[in-house]
Design an enzyme around this catalytic site. Sequence first.
Site, mmCIF file in Angstrom:
data_model
loop_
_atom_site.group_PDB
_atom_site.id
_atom_site.type_symbol
_atom_site.label_atom_id
_atom_site.label_comp_id
_atom_site.label_asym_id
_atom_site.label_seq_id
_atom_site.Cartn_x
_atom_site.Cartn_y
_atom_site.Cartn_z
ATOM 1 N N GLN A 1 16.589 27.730 16.731
ATOM 2 C CA GLN A 1 16.718 27.492 15.292
ATOM 3 C C GLN A 1 17.243 28.784 14.693
ATOM 4 O O GLN A 1 16.494 29.724 14.447
ATOM 5 C CB GLN A 1 15.391 27.092 14.653
ATOM 6 C CG GLN A 1 15.425 26.948 13.149
ATOM 7 C CD GLN A 1 16.482 25.964 12.650
ATOM 8 O OE1 GLN A 1 16.716 24.937 13.276
ATOM 9 N NE2 GLN A 1 17.132 26.284 11.541
ATOM 10 N N CYS A 2 18.571 28.849 14.476
ATOM 11 C CA CYS A 2 19.223 30.095 14.059
ATOM 12 C C CYS A 2 19.340 30.264 12.557
ATOM 13 O O CYS A 2 19.587 31.376 12.083
ATOM 14 C CB CYS A 2 20.615 30.193 14.702
ATOM 15 S SG CYS A 2 20.557 30.500 16.477
ATOM 16 N N GLN A 3 19.212 29.201 11.788
ATOM 17 C CA GLN A 3 19.254 29.354 10.344
ATOM 18 C C GLN A 3 17.938 29.965 9.851
ATOM 19 O O GLN A 3 16.869 29.587 10.340
ATOM 20 C CB GLN A 3 19.473 27.998 9.673
ATOM 21 C CG GLN A 3 19.851 28.090 8.205
ATOM 22 C CD GLN A 3 20.074 26.724 7.567
ATOM 23 O OE1 GLN A 3 19.312 25.799 7.798
ATOM 24 N NE2 GLN A 3 21.133 26.599 6.783
ATOM 25 N N GLY B 1 12.741 18.953 9.221
ATOM 26 C CA GLY B 1 13.039 17.538 9.378
ATOM 27 C C GLY B 1 14.294 17.352 10.203
ATOM 28 O O GLY B 1 14.356 16.516 11.099
ATOM 29 N N GLY B 2 15.301 18.149 9.897
ATOM 30 C CA GLY B 2 16.546 18.101 10.651
ATOM 31 C C GLY B 2 17.311 19.389 10.471
ATOM 32 O O GLY B 2 17.087 20.143 9.529
ATOM 33 N N MET B 3 18.211 19.663 11.406
ATOM 34 C CA MET B 3 19.091 20.828 11.322
ATOM 35 C C MET B 3 20.495 20.370 11.670
ATOM 36 O O MET B 3 20.731 19.773 12.719
ATOM 37 C CB MET B 3 18.632 21.939 12.270
ATOM 38 C CG MET B 3 19.530 23.179 12.242
ATOM 39 S SD MET B 3 19.579 23.948 10.605
ATOM 40 C CE MET B 3 21.188 24.758 10.673
ATOM 41 N N ASN C 1 23.258 21.173 12.935
ATOM 42 C CA ASN C 1 24.148 21.787 13.926
ATOM 43 C C ASN C 1 25.329 20.866 14.224
ATOM 44 O O ASN C 1 25.142 19.686 14.508
ATOM 45 C CB ASN C 1 23.366 22.063 15.216
ATOM 46 C CG ASN C 1 22.150 22.922 14.965
ATOM 47 O OD1 ASN C 1 22.226 23.971 14.336
ATOM 48 N ND2 ASN C 1 20.998 22.470 15.446
ATOM 49 N N GLU D 1 21.944 15.212 7.259
ATOM 50 C CA GLU D 1 22.574 16.098 8.246
ATOM 51 C C GLU D 1 24.027 15.708 8.491
ATOM 52 O O GLU D 1 24.877 16.572 8.704
ATOM 53 C CB GLU D 1 21.770 16.070 9.554
ATOM 54 C CG GLU D 1 20.271 16.326 9.415
ATOM 55 C CD GLU D 1 19.928 17.531 8.552
ATOM 56 O OE1 GLU D 1 20.739 18.485 8.467
ATOM 57 O OE2 GLU D 1 18.841 17.527 7.945
ATOM 58 N N HIS E 1 26.276 17.148 5.865
ATOM 59 C CA HIS E 1 26.598 18.553 6.113
ATOM 60 C C HIS E 1 27.899 18.711 6.903
ATOM 61 O O HIS E 1 28.508 19.787 6.877
ATOM 62 C CB HIS E 1 25.470 19.223 6.896
ATOM 63 C CG HIS E 1 24.436 19.877 6.039
ATOM 64 N ND1 HIS E 1 24.733 20.891 5.164
ATOM 65 C CD2 HIS E 1 23.093 19.672 5.937
ATOM 66 C CE1 HIS E 1 23.626 21.282 4.557
ATOM 67 N NE2 HIS E 1 22.613 20.561 4.993
ATOM 68 N N GLU F 1 23.577 23.088 0.193
ATOM 69 C CA GLU F 1 22.542 22.064 0.081
ATOM 70 C C GLU F 1 22.672 21.177 -1.156
ATOM 71 O O GLU F 1 22.322 19.994 -1.102
ATOM 72 C CB GLU F 1 21.163 22.714 0.127
ATOM 73 C CG GLU F 1 20.868 23.426 1.445
ATOM 74 C CD GLU F 1 20.912 22.503 2.658
ATOM 75 O OE1 GLU F 1 20.945 21.265 2.481
ATOM 76 O OE2 GLU F 1 20.921 23.018 3.793
ATOM 77 N N ASP G 1 13.989 32.985 4.411
ATOM 78 C CA ASP G 1 12.973 32.019 4.839
ATOM 79 C C ASP G 1 11.774 32.010 3.887
ATOM 80 O O ASP G 1 11.093 30.988 3.752
ATOM 81 C CB ASP G 1 12.497 32.338 6.255
ATOM 82 C CG ASP G 1 13.565 32.081 7.304
ATOM 83 O OD1 ASP G 1 14.526 31.335 6.997
ATOM 84 O OD2 ASP G 1 13.456 32.620 8.415
ATOM 85 N N TYR H 1 18.794 22.498 -3.320
ATOM 86 C CA TYR H 1 19.064 21.090 -3.023
ATOM 87 C C TYR H 1 19.138 20.273 -4.319
ATOM 88 O O TYR H 1 20.143 19.615 -4.598
ATOM 89 C CB TYR H 1 17.950 20.513 -2.150
ATOM 90 C CG TYR H 1 17.824 21.070 -0.765
ATOM 91 C CD1 TYR H 1 18.222 20.335 0.352
ATOM 92 C CD2 TYR H 1 17.267 22.323 -0.543
ATOM 93 C CE1 TYR H 1 18.079 20.832 1.637
ATOM 94 C CE2 TYR H 1 17.126 22.835 0.734
ATOM 95 C CZ TYR H 1 17.539 22.088 1.829
ATOM 96 O OH TYR H 1 17.389 22.595 3.103
#
Length: 563
Positions: A128-130, A277-279, A281, A305, A308, A327, A384, A392
């Site tokens: 998880q890089c974000q 919930g989701g990423m 990528n 997602e 995005h 977002e 973070d 959002y």
Amino acid sequence: MAPVDPHSYTDSTHPLTNHIALTFYFDFPSSTIFTSTLISLPAPHSGPFTLDTRSLSISSVLDPTTHKPLPFTLAAAIDPILGQYVTITLSNQSQVLILSKTATSSSALQWLSPPQTCNKSFPFVYTQCQSIHARSIFPCQDTPAARVRYTAKLNVPLHLSAVMAAKHVDRKDPVAGESLGACEDSVWCEEGRVVEEFVMEQPVPPYLFAFAVGELGFREVGPRTRVYAEAVPNILDAASKEFAGTEEMIRVGERLFGPYDWERFDLLVLPPSFPYGGMENPRMVFLTPTVIKGDATGAQVVAHELAHSWTGNLITNKTNDHFWLNEGFTTYAERRIVEAVQGEDRAALNIGIGWRGLVEEMDRFKDNMEFTKLKTNQEGVDPDDIYSQVPYEKGFQFLWRIERQIGRPAFDVFLKKYIATFKFQSIDTDTFIDFLKANIPGIEEHIDLELWVEGTGIPPDAMEPVSNIYSKIVSLANEFQLGRMPKEDEVADWHGQEWELYLENLPKSVEASQVLSCLLNYCIINYWDNLYFTLPSPSVENSLRYTSLFRPFFFFFLNHGLS
């Protein structure tokens, strides 16, 4: 040093990386990865070149052509937010090779031992890089301002498989010399290992770098989509059923926002420890298993997602100060997709839940209203720590306000032009505002753009949604204070979102007996409709179902201090 980003040591006087070739040797017993990172620049560079790192052990820095060491220094101080920068001295070089090892404490990596997986047979690791965690896997210019293409070779145990947010090229035996020094050839080529190769041909920001390694299976759910998960048939079957409508959503997205430029839209359902919930990528969205609800409503997370793919991945905020560009646009796009696929009422519910969340964030940040702005100043702040619904929902409200002003047909034309103009670029708020003014002349005479972008709080021309189902649910929640509980026939067709909106609109202070009565009513309805009065089964499928049924109440209890 002249940083381009408050969350990166990347220097504006240095060239930006345009390609990275990575090799990874996964050592599960030690929960570490041995890495070689070959960085390519657009032209030869002489002088200092600075990269972001966090908790990395760098063993050497080399000229990949001559294999001679290059001078480098690590910053003496470690910043608690940014990590530690490494400065390499280049002499007319356009490439640099860095050999390093991750730490067990890498902020981007989640290592799971076999007992923490469903089959309890093999380990698992995912990323998880974000927002700023790619630097804890490999040295890089860890800012969304630096978009890169990359290749990757992942050396993993033979009984495991790997997926990435990139195009899969091959699964093959290891070959001597291809590790580029990440480890000795004898280790790289040892028996029982396999190499998975990937390529990302489009330039992406580092926070979208992602992989997962474990005992994985998949199901085909569309011409462009597979659902991956741990190799547990019940999970894979439930996921493929939940997301069966993905291709329809992709087509709706293409109609609304233009061509889908990522070729594949695969989904990976991760173990429950996944923190989001989701990423989004690219090519491989990461999802929590709690979105599998058994009624296809979990597809709304997928819609976000997917959105995005145009807003966030295709056009990216230049820094986290402009996170709303990712977002806010994506929340707007998600709701357009949901409206087209599931109807106006479902989209209105989505907007209503978001509105409630935005109002609550105003209370959360009442002592630091800086973070209720769209365009923020995050200097010295960990992104973070201030993650919220503001970018959002306030971002959505801003775009929705523009749509109401000029009409949906005109806004659709504007949105497509915006995406086509800035695709594969990272931009800031000022760039968007300039584009808005140029393409919708006089918009600033009708909407206070400065108030929306740089003002605190919720602007007076933001709007709560209007729909029959939204009004009905809010009205029922208001009646709770008068002691009236919803009747069975009033909630018989409710799903998770309806209950979430209802619970979010209940008063902050309630009697435990009222909540328990509401919970009992909810349980009876869902046992009747979904479980047919059968005793609860310990199966994975039922576990996922129960999680989705009762999750709104768990959050309600937490928010209201009840146990």
